[in-house]
Design a protein around this motif. Structure first.
Motif, PDB file in Angstrom:
ATOM      1  N   ARG A  96      43.974  47.809  57.502  1.00  0.00           N
ATOM      2  CA  ARG A  96      43.637  47.166  56.228  1.00  0.00           C
ATOM      3  C   ARG A  96      44.774  46.266  55.757  1.00  0.00           C
ATOM      4  O   ARG A  96      44.555  45.133  55.335  1.00  0.00           O
ATOM      5  CB  ARG A  96      43.324  48.220  55.173  1.00  0.00           C
ATOM      6  N   LEU A  97      46.012  46.767  55.824  1.00  0.00           N
ATOM      7  CA  LEU A  97      47.144  45.956  55.394  1.00  0.00           C
ATOM      8  C   LEU A  97      47.305  44.735  56.296  1.00  0.00           C
ATOM      9  O   LEU A  97      47.635  43.645  55.819  1.00  0.00           O
ATOM     10  CB  LEU A  97      48.425  46.793  55.394  1.00  0.00           C
ATOM     11  N   ALA A 126      49.406  46.374  46.177  1.00  0.00           N
ATOM     12  CA  ALA A 126      50.311  45.310  45.714  1.00  0.00           C
ATOM     13  C   ALA A 126      49.909  43.949  46.257  1.00  0.00           C
ATOM     14  O   ALA A 126      49.954  42.944  45.536  1.00  0.00           O
ATOM     15  CB  ALA A 126      51.751  45.638  46.114  1.00  0.00           C
ATOM     16  N   VAL A 127      49.539  43.892  47.524  1.00  0.00           N
ATOM     17  CA  VAL A 127      49.236  42.597  48.127  1.00  0.00           C
ATOM     18  C   VAL A 127      47.954  41.993  47.552  1.00  0.00           C
ATOM     19  O   VAL A 127      47.742  40.778  47.634  1.00  0.00           O
ATOM     20  CB  VAL A 127      49.143  42.744  49.663  1.00  0.00           C
ATOM     21  N   LEU A 128      47.128  42.827  46.937  1.00  0.00           N
ATOM     22  CA  LEU A 128      45.896  42.326  46.321  1.00  0.00           C
ATOM     23  C   LEU A 128      46.160  41.591  45.011  1.00  0.00           C
ATOM     24  O   LEU A 128      45.407  40.686  44.642  1.00  0.00           O
ATOM     25  CB  LEU A 128      44.941  43.497  46.053  1.00  0.00           C
ATOM     26  N   ASP A 129      47.225  41.985  44.305  1.00  0.00           N
ATOM     27  CA  ASP A 129      47.432  41.483  42.944  1.00  0.00           C
ATOM     28  C   ASP A 129      48.298  40.225  42.944  1.00  0.00           C
ATOM     29  O   ASP A 129      49.449  40.235  42.491  1.00  0.00           O
ATOM     30  CB  ASP A 129      48.058  42.574  42.078  1.00  0.00           C
ATOM     31  N   THR A 130      47.750  39.129  43.428  1.00  0.00           N
ATOM     32  CA  THR A 130      48.497  37.867  43.449  1.00  0.00           C
ATOM     33  C   THR A 130      48.739  37.330  42.045  1.00  0.00           C
ATOM     34  O   THR A 130      49.736  36.641  41.803  1.00  0.00           O
ATOM     35  CB  THR A 130      47.745  36.816  44.282  1.00  0.00           C
ATOM     36  N   ASP A 131      47.844  37.662  41.106  1.00  0.00           N
ATOM     37  CA  ASP A 131      48.040  37.209  39.727  1.00  0.00           C
ATOM     38  C   ASP A 131      49.330  37.783  39.151  1.00  0.00           C
ATOM     39  O   ASP A 131      50.058  37.090  38.419  1.00  0.00           O
ATOM     40  CB  ASP A 131      46.854  37.615  38.850  1.00  0.00           C
ATOM     41  N   LEU A 152      45.122  37.270  55.802  1.00  0.00           N
ATOM     42  CA  LEU A 152      44.527  36.310  54.875  1.00  0.00           C
ATOM     43  C   LEU A 152      45.603  35.616  54.047  1.00  0.00           C
ATOM     44  O   LEU A 152      45.516  34.421  53.772  1.00  0.00           O
ATOM     45  CB  LEU A 152      43.536  37.032  53.950  1.00  0.00           C
ATOM     46  N   HIS A 153      46.615  36.362  53.677  1.00  0.00           N
ATOM     47  CA  HIS A 153      47.702  35.837  52.847  1.00  0.00           C
ATOM     48  C   HIS A 153      48.490  34.752  53.589  1.00  0.00           C
ATOM     49  O   HIS A 153      48.829  33.714  53.022  1.00  0.00           O
ATOM     50  CB  HIS A 153      48.617  37.003  52.473  1.00  0.00           C
TER      51      HIS A 153
END
Length: 394
Positions: free
Chosen positions: A86-87, A289-294, A93-94
């Motif tokens: 998953r990571l 953490a990697v999900l929260d780009t905002d 994608l990042h």
């Protein structure tokens, strides 16, 4: 029993680390000792470069859910996931690269150590622009490599720096070139074209290039990341490193990673990675953490605003700080020194007033030049720090 140790281990004993952190120093006890000795209510840790705003609110929300307790207790009886699927997908994608191009480790220091073990033989030449992250020197020396330093003029990376590094690669056989970007400890961001110029030549000379982007998120923009990972598809001799310890503020999670398009390099580095380098909980926190780009964008904005206000304070005519020199930075840390007071004395003075700073006086490239480094905090703490600086007397 020392005679039973390996030759490389005995060699490693011969070099003392120049870093401001030491394995045999208990920072928590140091803080308590300072409180007792000087009657301090609090000691501010300005010596570590983490994000002082803490981790993502998304993580906080998850930590407060009743279901988390069951997940944590259940995970304690199982080995953690070892494929990090998953990571991998999230980071792919990042960075816009394939998920299989990532290698993980228990913090970037262990990843850097694994790289050195994977590619260096005794007698290999290693190129390091300095000042730089001291771990590069330590791990290379432990492998028996010869260290070749290129000092930055006026502590700034410029076209001349690139020319000199290119000249060294043309004139000698270097196995590895270590770079941090932004530079640790100066905080300067190196332009992408400078990295690509070095990569292009390194690919011709057979030199591997590591770009450590531990503070990389501070140079990203809201709509894209400014990472050397964009060059991975073209240059198989490139290794790019990032971590969740800095802007994501998860230093205890110990999640660091390397990205490389070379299967041989990935396999080699993975050879030295322990089977389970970090816990299930660490992996779970990194995935959140990697999900929260905002939030990362918000931290970058806050840091810039704090830095602007900090510079406005120290540049005022009546600042009372004219004996100090502060170096501009693209991260959340600033190097500084006093015109008349040495680094050790200044470090001790500030510690006695409740501010622990990073003492850089032994770091290659700036040795005995009097520099300390501080991490920007909130405006109130920053002002207290500057008040302590104003009290300095020689």
């Amino acid at each position: 029993m020392e005679e039973s140790l390996s030759r490389l281990t005995r060699l490693a004993f011969a070099r003392e680390s120049n870093d401001y952190l030491h394995k045999d120093v208990d920072e928590l006890s140091l803080v308590e000792d300072l409180k007792k000795k000087y009657g301090l209510k609090r000691v501010h840790r300005l010596d570590v470069g983490k994000n002082i705003d803490g981790f993502s609110p998304l993580i906080q929300d998850v930590l407060e859910t009743p279901e988390l307790l069951g997940l944590v207790t259940g995970s304690l009886t199982e080995y953690p996931e070892n494929s990090y699927l998953r990571l991998r997908r999230q980071l792919a994608l990042h960075h816009d690269i394939p998920p299989e191009w990532f290698v993980f480790g228990a913090g970037l220091e262990s990843v850097i150590d694994h790289i050195a073990r994977a590619v260096l033989d005794p007698g290999d030449f290693v190129l390091i622009p300095v000042p730089n992250f001291d771990v590069f020197e330590n791990v290379s020396f432990r492998m028996g490599a010869s260290l070749c330093f290129t000092e930055l003029f006026n502590l700034r990376w410029d076209g001349n720096t690139v020319e000199r590094l290119c000249g060294q690669m043309r004139d000698g056989a270097y196995r590895l070139l270590w770079i941090s970007n932004p530079i640790n400890p100066t905080g300067q961001h190196i332009p992408a074209d400078a990295i690509e110029t070095l990569l292009s030549l390194a690919s011709k000379t057979g030199t591997l290039l590591v770009v450590d982007e531990a503070y990389g998120e501070y140079g990203d923009t809201p709509d894209r990341i400014r990472s050397a990972s964009a060059l991975l598809k073209t240059y198989p001799n490139l290794m790019v490193l990032r971590t969740f310890s800095k802007i994501h503020c998860l230093p205890s999670a110990r999640v660091g990673y390397m990205a490389s398009s070379s299967e041989a390099l990935r396999r080699a580095v993975n050879t030295y990675r322990p089977m389970f380098p970090f816990s299930w909980f660490s992996l779970y926190m990194a995935q959140l953490a990697v999900l929260d780009t905002d939030y990362v964008n918000e931290i970058r904005r806050r840091n810039q605003e704090r830095k602007d206000r900090f510079w406005a304070r120290i540049q005022r005519e009546d600042s009372g700080l004219h004996a100090f020199e502060f170096l501009d930075s693209d991260t959340n840390t600033l190097m500084f020194r006093h015109a008349d007071l040495g680094a050790d004395a200044l470090h001790g003075f500030l510690a006695a007033h409740g501010f622990l700073t990073a003492n850089l006086n032994r770091l290659t490239g700036i040795r005995n030049q009097g520099f300390l480094r501080m991490t920007l905090h909130g405006d109130a703490v920053n002002e207290e720090f500057l008040d302590a600086c104003r009290k300095v007397t020689c």
